[in-house]
Design an enzyme around this catalytic site. Structure first.
Site, mmCIF file in Angstrom:
data_model
loop_
_atom_site.group_PDB
_atom_site.id
_atom_site.type_symbol
_atom_site.label_atom_id
_atom_site.label_comp_id
_atom_site.label_asym_id
_atom_site.label_seq_id
_atom_site.Cartn_x
_atom_site.Cartn_y
_atom_site.Cartn_z
ATOM 1 N N GLY A 98 47.959 82.526 25.570
ATOM 2 C CA GLY A 98 48.470 82.682 24.221
ATOM 3 C C GLY A 98 49.654 83.616 24.239
ATOM 4 C CG ASP A 109 47.480 89.851 16.741
ATOM 5 O OD1 ASP A 109 47.434 89.223 15.654
ATOM 6 O OD2 ASP A 109 47.655 89.290 17.834
ATOM 7 C CD GLU A 168 47.918 81.342 33.616
ATOM 8 O OE1 GLU A 168 47.661 81.653 34.801
ATOM 9 O OE2 GLU A 168 48.692 80.424 33.305
ATOM 10 C CB VAL A 169 43.200 85.573 30.269
ATOM 11 C CG1 VAL A 169 41.969 86.359 30.736
ATOM 12 C CG2 VAL A 169 44.040 86.439 29.342
ATOM 13 C CE LYS A 217 47.263 89.887 27.451
ATOM 14 N NZ LYS A 217 47.009 90.624 26.182
ATOM 15 N N GLY A 241 42.173 81.398 29.367
ATOM 16 C CA GLY A 241 42.942 81.111 28.163
ATOM 17 C C GLY A 241 44.378 81.567 28.286
ATOM 18 C CD GLU A 257 42.430 82.961 15.964
ATOM 19 O OE1 GLU A 257 42.971 81.972 15.456
ATOM 20 O OE2 GLU A 257 42.170 84.005 15.305
ATOM 21 C CG ASN A 258 43.375 88.826 19.158
ATOM 22 O OD1 ASN A 258 43.423 88.000 20.068
ATOM 23 N ND2 ASN A 258 44.457 89.224 18.514
#
Length: 308
Positions: free
Chosen positions: A51, A166, A55-56, A71, A49, A170-171
């Site tokens: 974001g 955050d 980038e992961v 990451k 993914g 999504e996290n």
């Protein structure tokens, strides 16, 4: 950073010359047992993914044969406030100090001229957001199990004077496809509270911002607000605000922030409604703490199953 579905890709080739490493993996007994990590330690497998500016990718740690996540964070994208006084990314500094079953496990960190690299565990169940998209919305039973685990992680962080900043679906990653065990991830916006000082700055995703973030200083209670918004989103399957652009959403949060409504939360028990009201208390001084939230009557049947 949000998590997206795994996409099979051709093996990636990277040129990395690590300059330093900070190891917390218990399988690596001490920093002197093995040499610093190099590109040959990891075999890239697939894209997981992207974001923000990170980038992961999934990769295999060759010595242990374990699958991990890498990451990659471009140095050019980071600001001074993203870095610890040790010149490491704050995310790496914070992650290496954490050890909790509901927080993503961190293994090691290294860097080259252009990027920072953080190595963590891989969660095979994707994200809470992906599960929400699939199911539409959560039952109260599922919602309760989810919120209990997330708040256990938040309580742990706040005891260590760390604010995530955050928290959103999504996290939150799922360790398996059945979605029973949760892991809080992405500490790219996290920071420490030093002494009795407050934090400043508009970090986080706009839908989940607490009102006090937009008007001045704040403390760890912003994470509780984010948890309250997330609970609302998971139960209703809707966005918390109808406004479309970030400026309008921020104005709405300051002037008329999200508040629980029995019509919108129809089907939620009285205990569940009381619980979300306490998390979405506008006055941060009155807002419930993570420790207090976990003692709420709504969680009476969760302690034995998930407490640690």
């Amino acid at each position: 950073m949000g998590c997206v579905n795994v996409k099979k890709q051709a093996k990636l080739r990277m040129k990395v010359t690590p300059s330093s490493t900070f190891i917390t993996d218990n399988s690596r007994i001490s920093n002197y047992d093995f040499p610093p990590p190099t590109p040959s330690d990891y075999e890239p497998l697939s894209f997981l993914g992207a974001g923000g500016f990170a980038e992961v990718t999934a990769c295999k740690h060759i010595r242990t044969k374990k699958i991990r996540a890498q990451k990659k964070i471009p140095k050019s994208k980071l600001k001074q406030y993203h870095l610890h006084t040790s010149k490491r990314p704050k995310e790496a500094y914070i992650l290496e100090s954490l050890n909790h079953p509901n927080i993503l496990s961190f293994y090691e960190y290294f860097e080259d001229k252009e990027n920072y690299y953080l190595i963590t565990e891989v969660c095979k169940g994707n994200s809470l957001y992906s599960q929400l998209v699939k199911s539409g919305k959560f039952s109260e039973k599922k919602l309760k199990e989810t919120m209990f685990q997330i708040l256990k992680a938040v309580e742990y962080l706040h005891c260590k004077k760390i604010v995530h900043r955050d928290i959103k679906p999504e996290n939150v990653l799922l360790t398996s496809s059945n979605g029973l065990n949760m892991k809080l991830s992405d500490f790219g916006s996290a920071d420490e509270i030093v002494g009795n000082e407050k934090l400043f700055g508009g970090f986080g995703s706009v839908f989940y911002l607490a009102p006090e973030i937009l008007v001045g200083e704040y403390d760890e209670k912003i994470d509780i607000w984010s948890c309250g918004v997330m609970m609302w989103v998971l139960f209703t399957g809707k966005q918390p605000y109808i406004e479309k652009d970030q400026k309008a959403i921020k104005e709405r949060i300051v002037m008329k922030p999200l508040q629980p409504c029995q019509i919108e939360l129809e089907g939620l028990s009285c205990d569940g409604f009381d619980f979300i009201k306490k998390m979405l208390e506008v006055d941060a001084e009155i807002r419930v703490s993570a420790k207090e939230a976990l003692k709420h009557k709504w969680f009476e049947d969760c302690g034995k199953k998930y407490d640690n």
